[in-house]
Design an enzyme around this catalytic site. Structure first.
Site, short mmCIF file in Angstrom:
data_model
loop_
_atom_site.label_atom_id
_atom_site.label_comp_id
_atom_site.label_asym_id
_atom_site.label_seq_id
_atom_site.Cartn_x
_atom_site.Cartn_y
_atom_site.Cartn_z
N GLU A 172 -2.92 -10.17 -2.46
CA GLU A 172 -2.20 -9.57 -1.34
C GLU A 172 -3.10 -8.51 -0.71
O GLU A 172 -3.53 -7.57 -1.38
CB GLU A 172 -0.92 -8.91 -1.87
CG GLU A 172 -0.07 -8.34 -0.76
CD GLU A 172 1.18 -7.64 -1.29
OE1 GLU A 172 1.08 -6.87 -2.24
OE2 GLU A 172 2.25 -7.87 -0.70
N LYS B 56 13.64 7.84 -4.56
CA LYS B 56 12.32 8.44 -4.29
C LYS B 56 11.58 7.64 -3.22
O LYS B 56 11.21 6.49 -3.45
CB LYS B 56 11.45 8.49 -5.54
CG LYS B 56 10.16 9.27 -5.27
CD LYS B 56 9.08 9.04 -6.32
CE LYS B 56 8.06 8.00 -5.93
NZ LYS B 56 7.24 8.31 -4.75
N GLY C 187 5.16 -2.72 -10.54
CA GLY C 187 6.34 -3.44 -11.04
C GLY C 187 6.19 -3.83 -12.50
O GLY C 187 7.12 -3.72 -13.30
N SER D 199 4.43 -2.56 -5.34
CA SER D 199 3.38 -3.52 -5.71
C SER D 199 3.68 -4.20 -7.05
O SER D 199 4.41 -3.65 -7.89
CB SER D 199 2.05 -2.79 -5.79
OG SER D 199 2.15 -1.78 -6.77
N THR D 200 3.09 -5.35 -7.24
CA THR D 200 3.26 -6.09 -8.49
C THR D 200 2.69 -5.30 -9.66
O THR D 200 3.29 -5.27 -10.75
CB THR D 200 2.61 -7.48 -8.36
OG1 THR D 200 3.34 -8.21 -7.36
CG2 THR D 200 2.63 -8.25 -9.66
P1 NAP Z 1 3.40 0.97 -4.91
O1 NAP Z 1 2.10 1.65 -4.97
O2 NAP Z 1 3.79 0.08 -6.02
O3 NAP Z 1 4.49 2.13 -4.73
C1 NAP Z 1 5.87 1.87 -4.56
C2 NAP Z 1 6.65 3.10 -4.99
O4 NAP Z 1 6.50 3.30 -6.40
C3 NAP Z 1 6.20 4.39 -4.33
O5 NAP Z 1 7.32 5.21 -4.13
C4 NAP Z 1 5.27 4.95 -5.39
O6 NAP Z 1 5.09 6.32 -5.27
C5 NAP Z 1 6.00 4.59 -6.66
N1 NAP Z 1 5.17 4.51 -7.86
C6 NAP Z 1 3.82 4.43 -7.96
N2 NAP Z 1 3.45 4.32 -9.25
C7 NAP Z 1 4.59 4.35 -9.99
C8 NAP Z 1 4.87 4.25 -11.39
N3 NAP Z 1 3.91 4.10 -12.30
N4 NAP Z 1 6.16 4.30 -11.80
C9 NAP Z 1 7.17 4.42 -10.89
N5 NAP Z 1 6.96 4.52 -9.56
C10 NAP Z 1 5.69 4.46 -9.11
O7 NAP Z 1 3.56 0.10 -3.61
P2 NAP Z 1 3.21 0.52 -2.13
O8 NAP Z 1 1.74 0.48 -1.97
O9 NAP Z 1 3.96 1.77 -1.78
O10 NAP Z 1 3.90 -0.64 -1.30
C11 NAP Z 1 3.29 -1.84 -1.01
C12 NAP Z 1 3.76 -2.93 -1.94
O11 NAP Z 1 5.18 -3.08 -1.85
C13 NAP Z 1 3.20 -4.28 -1.58
O12 NAP Z 1 2.75 -4.92 -2.74
C14 NAP Z 1 4.40 -5.02 -1.00
O13 NAP Z 1 4.31 -6.41 -1.10
C15 NAP Z 1 5.52 -4.47 -1.78
N6 NAP Z 1 6.80 -4.65 -1.08
C16 NAP Z 1 7.66 -5.62 -1.55
C17 NAP Z 1 8.87 -5.85 -0.90
C18 NAP Z 1 9.82 -6.89 -1.40
O14 NAP Z 1 10.97 -6.84 -1.01
N7 NAP Z 1 9.41 -7.81 -2.23
C19 NAP Z 1 9.21 -5.09 0.21
C20 NAP Z 1 8.32 -4.12 0.67
C21 NAP Z 1 7.11 -3.90 0.00
P3 NAP Z 1 3.87 6.87 -4.35
O15 NAP Z 1 3.97 6.31 -3.02
O16 NAP Z 1 4.13 8.30 -4.33
O17 NAP Z 1 2.62 6.47 -5.07
#
Ligand code: NAP
Ligand code: MG
Length: 484
Positions: free
Chosen positions: A394, A189, A246, A242-243
């Site tokens: 962050e 996804k 996660g 995001s954490t």
């Molecule tokens: P996010 O809001 O956590 O979303 C990540 C993915 O999870 C998206 O596909 C999102 O869908 C989905 N999602 C949202 N809520 C969910 C839930 N309750 N259960 C399962 N899936 C869910 O993160 P983001 O804002 O897209 O990305 C930014 C974050 O990613 C930052 O914190 C960054 O540090 C982290 N990141 C970490 C790495 C690493 O390798 N450590 C690499 C890249 C990014 P939707 O988009 O449709 O909401």
């Protein structure tokens, strides 16, 4: 849209052509090798964050759609992929790599349009690295007995993979390539704001005749992600994001048999000593935080500079910030593109303002930003305390928090003092100092006299609230195999 180029550099605009790309009006779900209408009957728009104009519509996958995708992946695992000789699996992955390389320009343009990142980055970093990941893991597919000598590596079954918006295609490659190499099938996804390169990848998978169901790509918001995580017939969850999310996922997985890896947020520290090559360090720091608008989990968002060189470093950073070109992501001159979404922009503004309210001193580049779209000027914030939100949280935007230090013990203490532990950087002329400092830094990825360098052969992942498990390299195979 125009850039601020003329004002700073005198460059005339050099936008990448959009003539050669094809974005369909609508993308249904990619399941069992076909694009099929979602059972939800619903679609949502994805926009270009630099113009706020709609680019396309993608489907919302509901429970029935997730069930269908998982079933298709399970059947493909049982009947085709797990039975296929590894050498044949390897050929498919090589084919993905080669065709992606051939179509790199189209993927780069679409990545920049859907997500807002400068074409220079999508063209020179995102797409080539995605290709490199497929090539690298294609190489492992028929050599797993060398990765795990004396043991037999079997695939786990169906992998559910959920990815963020900051490196859309690259994150898809990080997930799909090792999963397929180890004999698993996939339900992936992409993020809500950047689904288009994943859908283009689905088209590519059809073109290379990947057996139906081996990779299924379904779109939707967080709600669809939850349904993947909770699905009883999934064997492994790979999540990057995001954490906060996660932690929710980790709770849902507790007590289940599912394997999982979590790649989460970061708050990387650069440490710059007085014996560093200052100009080189300044360039690395600029790249480390302003690259991709700071939308990088391992972005160098904190800077600790030795007090005796602080004035020089900060003054050089400000001078360099003033030359950065912000604007049209498709312009080849652009250094800084658009913020990915309105929501992300709001978050960046809110945390930056909190830094100011706590007494931080803000410096922003002189540039002007386009009228439509989401933009945030490169920002340096000094006079901040270790407890300040801009140092602890962050921001995921182009904001650098600067503090000074006098002793090694002090700087290590400060660098390690956040909930995260993803990455960090050290700038010094002395090799021995690099080893001494990096040994004490609690971060999964550490760079010395450089920053944000990625390679598929190298493991990537964090400590503490930055997640668990590693992707990349041989380490990236472990989460996808059962060893006997
Ligand atoms: P996010 O809001 O956590 O979303 C990540 C993915 O999870 C998206 O596909 C999102 O869908 C989905 N999602 C949202 N809520 C969910 C839930 N309750 N259960 C399962 N899936 C869910 O993160 P983001 O804002 O897209 O990305 C930014 C974050 O990613 C930052 O914190 C960054 O540090 C982290 N990141 C970490 C790495 C690493 O390798 N450590 C690499 C890249 C990014 P939707 O988009 O449709 O909401
Ligand atoms: Mg978009």
């Amino acid at each position: 849209m125009t850039n601020q180029t003329d004002f700073i550099t005198g460059y005339s605009p050099a936008p990448e052509s959009t003539n050669l790309i094809e974005i369909k009006e609508r993308y249904p779900l990619f399941i069992k090798g076909k694009f099929s209408e979602p059972q939800s009957g619903k679609y949502f728009s994805t926009i270009n964050p630099a113009t706020e104009k709609k680019l396309s519509e993608v489907a919302v996958a509901n429970q029935a759609d997730v069930d269908f995708a998982v079933k298709s992946a399970r059947n493909a695992y049982k009947n085709v992929w797990s039975k296929m000789p590894p050498k044949e699996r390897s050929k498919y992955i090589y084919r993905i790599a080669r065709v992606l390389q051939e179509r790199g320009r189209e993927f780069a343009v679409i990545e920049s349009m859907d997500g807002g990142k400068p074409i220079r980055e999508s063209r020179d970093i995102d797409i080539p690295l995605a290709v490199a990941h497929f090539f690298y893991y294609a190489g492992w597919a028929d050599k797993l007995e060398y990765a795990f000598p004396g043991r037999k590596a079997n695939g786990l079954g169906v992998a559910g993979q959920i990815i963020p918006w900051n490196f859309p295609l690259l994150m898809a490659a990080w997930k799909i390539a090792p999963a397929l190499a180890c004999g698993n099938t996939v339900v992936l996804k992409p993020a809500e704001t950047t689904p288009l390169t994943a859908m283009k990848l689905a088209e590519l998978l059809q073109d290379i005749d990947l057996p139906p169901g081996v990779v299924n790509i379904i779109t939707g918001a967080g709600d669809t992600g939850i349904k993947i995580v909770d699905h009883p017939d999934i064997n492994k969850i790979a999540f990057t994001g995001s954490t906060d999310v996660g932690k929710i996922i980790q709770k849902s997985l507790a007590g289940t048999q599912k394997k999982y890896t979590l790649e989460l947020g970061g708050k990387a520290a650069h440490i710059i000593f007085d014996d560093a090559a200052i100009n080189q360090a300044v360039e690395g720091i600029i790249n480390g935080i302003f690259f991709n608008q700071g939308h990088v989990c391992c972005a160098g968002s904190r800077l600790y500079v030795q007090e005796c060189v602080a004035e020089e470093v900060i003054s050089k950073l400000k001078d360099r910030m003033d030359t950065l070109i912000i604007g049209d992501p498709l312009d080849k001159n652009t250094d800084i593109g658009a913020i990915n979404s309105k929501m992300q922009l709001k978050k960046i503004i809110e945390i930056t303002q909190s830094g100011k309210d706590e007494g931080g001193v803000l410096f922003q580049s002189k540039c002007t930003t386009p009228k439509s779209g989401y933009w945030f000027k490169p920002t340096l914030i000094s006079n901040v305390a270790q407890s300040s939100r801009v140092v602890q949280e962050e921001i995921f935007g182009p904001v650098l928090a600067v503090q000074t230090f006098r002793t090694v013990d002090e700087v290590i203490e400060k660098a390690n003092n956040t909930p995260y532990g993803l990455s960090g950087g050290v700038w010094t002329d002395k090799g021995a100092k690099i080893f001494k400092i990096t040994k004490q830094m609690r971060a999964g990825i550490l760079w010395a006299n450089t920053f944000n360098k990625f390679d598929p052969t190298s493991p990537f992942g964090g400590f503490k609230e930055s997640g668990m498990g590693r992707e990349g390299g041989i380490h990236g195979l472990y989460p996808y195999v059962e060893l006997s």
